[in-house]
Design an enzyme around this catalytic site. Structure first.
Site, PDB file in Angstrom:
ATOM      1  N   GLY A 281      -2.750   7.055   6.003  1.00  0.00           N
ATOM      2  CA  GLY A 281      -2.820   5.731   6.616  1.00  0.00           C
ATOM      3  C   GLY A 281      -2.190   5.775   7.993  1.00  0.00           C
ATOM      4  O   GLY A 281      -2.859   5.714   9.029  1.00  0.00           O
ATOM      5  N   CYS A 350      16.693 -15.858  13.735  1.00  0.00           N
ATOM      6  CA  CYS A 350      18.077 -16.211  13.390  1.00  0.00           C
ATOM      7  C   CYS A 350      18.528 -15.257  12.304  1.00  0.00           C
ATOM      8  O   CYS A 350      18.575 -15.607  11.125  1.00  0.00           O
ATOM      9  CB  CYS A 350      18.139 -17.634  12.895  1.00  0.00           C
ATOM     10  SG  CYS A 350      17.787 -18.774  14.200  1.00  0.00           S
TER      11      CYS A 350
HETATM   12  N1  LLP Z   1      -1.721   6.561  -0.700  1.00  0.00           N
HETATM   13  C1  LLP Z   1      -0.853   5.864  -1.452  1.00  0.00           C
HETATM   14  C2  LLP Z   1      -1.055   5.793  -2.892  1.00  0.00           C
HETATM   15  C3  LLP Z   1       0.220   5.205  -0.852  1.00  0.00           C
HETATM   16  O1  LLP Z   1       1.082   4.540  -1.600  1.00  0.00           O
HETATM   17  C4  LLP Z   1       0.369   5.263   0.564  1.00  0.00           C
HETATM   18  C5  LLP Z   1       1.469   4.568   1.218  1.00  0.00           C
HETATM   19  C6  LLP Z   1      -0.580   5.990   1.303  1.00  0.00           C
HETATM   20  C7  LLP Z   1      -1.613   6.628   0.632  1.00  0.00           C
HETATM   21  C8  LLP Z   1      -0.520   6.098   2.792  1.00  0.00           C
HETATM   22  O2  LLP Z   1       0.656   6.623   3.248  1.00  0.00           O
HETATM   23  P1  LLP Z   1       0.778   7.018   4.810  1.00  0.00           P
HETATM   24  O3  LLP Z   1      -0.253   8.080   5.105  1.00  0.00           O
HETATM   25  O4  LLP Z   1       0.519   5.786   5.596  1.00  0.00           O
HETATM   26  O5  LLP Z   1       2.159   7.494   4.946  1.00  0.00           O
HETATM   27  N2  LLP Z   1       5.763   0.342   4.796  1.00  0.00           N
HETATM   28  C9  LLP Z   1       6.269   1.695   4.907  1.00  0.00           C
HETATM   29  C10 LLP Z   1       5.277   2.711   4.391  1.00  0.00           C
HETATM   30  C11 LLP Z   1       4.907   2.488   2.943  1.00  0.00           C
HETATM   31  C12 LLP Z   1       3.851   3.446   2.471  1.00  0.00           C
HETATM   32  C13 LLP Z   1       3.377   3.087   1.118  1.00  0.00           C
HETATM   33  N3  LLP Z   1       2.321   3.886   0.602  1.00  0.00           N
HETATM   34  C14 LLP Z   1       6.621   1.964   6.362  1.00  0.00           C
HETATM   35  O6  LLP Z   1       6.463   1.070   7.181  1.00  0.00           O
HETATM   36  O7  LLP Z   1       7.095   3.034   6.689  1.00  0.00           O
END
Ligand code: LLP
Length: 420
Positions: A281, A350
């Site tokens: 992602g 805030c």
């Molecule tokens: N696949 C699954 C099952 C996942 O849970 C996630 C992310 C991805 C793929 C994609 O991960 P990426 O390639 O984006 O690292 N909000 C947090 C990140 C949470 C990721 C949750 N799962 C942040 O802002 O760092």
């Protein structure tokens, strides 16, 4: 003084034309990453699939861009699935994830005919079996497993540890119940397994540990059930550049090593190589985005620090407060000027913790200046809130010098539109 240029567009002009705070996302850069996925994974390795984990940034435009590059989609809720459908995303290329799917979401996924449902627990499995049989369907599923790997990233985004809310523990007492149950069900067809070790990983070490664990699992369930794994989803998690020396690795750094290990392990256990799926992602969209703010205030506390206040903050980017994330920035009006002053960029909430960047060297930001914060393409728009009743920002898509509004700014009326 030179203005900041981003994907061929003048950042100060964008801020004037669309207002701030403003998410600016480069369609060109996203397409470049998607093409790297095609070239270095899909075309390089036969019988593979790549998904974009749309929780990082999901809009109708992003769904259409991803579809047009021939990449599938990972969704984690009825809302993400609905939006993907609205964008015309091909349903058979959607994987539905989630550790606590509601019955309504499970039914929705079956009715929409998504390509795969990634099952996280036994209750979900039973609900899915029933929903699929009621609709005369057979849902293709993967089990999400917990590989028990401790990835070296912030605790809140490390997801593969044994003590995790995600996935099925590999303890045979638990695992066998799942596999046995799924193989007896008429409403589901078990194809294989999925793991996701964590996010913002700059080393492939945890991925490779998890690959070796899941390959052992494949051999064990073959021996115990005669079940041959046909599909293996290796998750996402590839890191990007936020600050300092950290650099996004090319996709090949992760996928070449993982594919080599999958092939070696399968040959060693005399297993056919399953279809391999990846689902990054952040790596696709993170560096393609920046956020523009207008500086509103300056306050020097002698011998302590100087605060520079901007017109957004925690509601449009909760990551510094949630994960201690560190961002880089520039004064877009004087991108080439000397960074002669160390300041702390504060959001307008805030909330003492609403600090966007602590102690950053900038070009003496003054009220009225446009401040650009980089690498906000992932987990900013998708995690935005209305805390303090701040309207969520607009999003502009750029493409090599061109720009267009993709998501309009929320209005005050929007903020009260759901209220009785
Ligand atoms: N696949 C699954 C099952 C996942 O849970 C996630 C992310 C991805 C793929 C994609 O991960 P990426 O390639 O984006 O690292 N909000 C947090 C990140 C949470 C990721 C949750 N799962 C942040 O802002 O760092």
């Amino acid at each position: 003084m030179a203005h900041l240029q981003f994907d061929g567009c003048d950042a100060v002009t964008l801020a004037k034309e669309y207002g701030t705070p403003l998410y600016v996302v480069s369609e060109r850069m996203i397409r470049e990453r998607l093409r790297e996925v095609r070239k270095d994974f899909l075309e390089r390795y036969p019988d593979t699939e790549a998904l974009y984990a749309s929780k990082a940034l999901q809009t109708l435009d992003i769904c259409r861009i991803v579809a047009s590059e021939g990449i599938g989609l990972d969704v984690v809720s009825g809302g993400e699935l609905f939006a993907a459908a609205k964008a015309g995303f091909p349903m058979d290329r959607i994987y539905f994830h989630g550790n606590s799917k509601t019955e309504a979401e499970i039914r929705m996924a079956v009715e929409y005919g998504v390509g795969r449902i990634v099952v996280d627990n036994l209750h979900e499995l039973a609900t899915l079996d029933e929903a699929a049989r009621a609709l005369g369907r057979r849902a293709k599923i993967l089990f999400r497993i917990t590989p028990g790997v401790d990835s070296h990233t912030h605790d809140f985004i490390s997801t593969g540890k044994l003590d995790s809310k995600f996935g099925i523990p590999l303890d045979p007492r638990v695992r066998d119940e799942y596999v046995g149950a799924a193989l007896r069900m008429e409403g589901v067809e078990l194809l294989g397994f999925h793991f996701h070790v964590g996010s913002q990983l700059l080393s492939n070490e945890s991925h490779l540990k998890a690959v070796s664990i899941v390959c052992r699992l494949m051999a064990e369930v073959r021996d115990r059930y005669g079940f041959e794994t046909r599909e293996l989803n290796l998750g996402g998690g590839y890191g990007v550049h936020y600050s300092g020396d950290e650099r996004a690795r090319p996709l090949s750094y992760f996928v070449d090593a993982m594919m080599a290990d999958v092939r070696t392990a399968c040959a060693g256990a005399r297993l056919p190589v399953p279809r391999v799926v990846i689902e990054p992602g952040r790596w696709i969209v993170g560096e393609a985005g920046m956020t523009l703010y207008t500086v509103g205030s300056r306050k020097a506390i002698p011998d302590v620090r100087t605060y520079v206040g901007v017109d957004g903050g925690l509601p449009d980017n909760p990551r510094p407060a949630l994960y201690g994330a560190i961002y880089e920035a520039t004064v877009a009006d004087r991108d080439d000027a000397a960074r002669s002053e160390v300041v702390t960029v504060a959001g307008k909430c805030c909330e003492t913790g609403d600090i966007l960047i602590r102690d950053v060297a900038l070009q003496s930001p003054m009220p009225g200046d446009t401040l650009a914060v980089f690498t906000t393409g992932a987990y900013n728009h998708s995690m935005a809130s209305n805390y303090n009743r701040l309207p969520r920002p607009a999003m502009v898509l750029t493409n090599a010098g061109e720009h267009r509004l993709s998501v309009r700014r929320e209005t005050f009326e929007d903020l009260v539109s759901r209220e009785a």
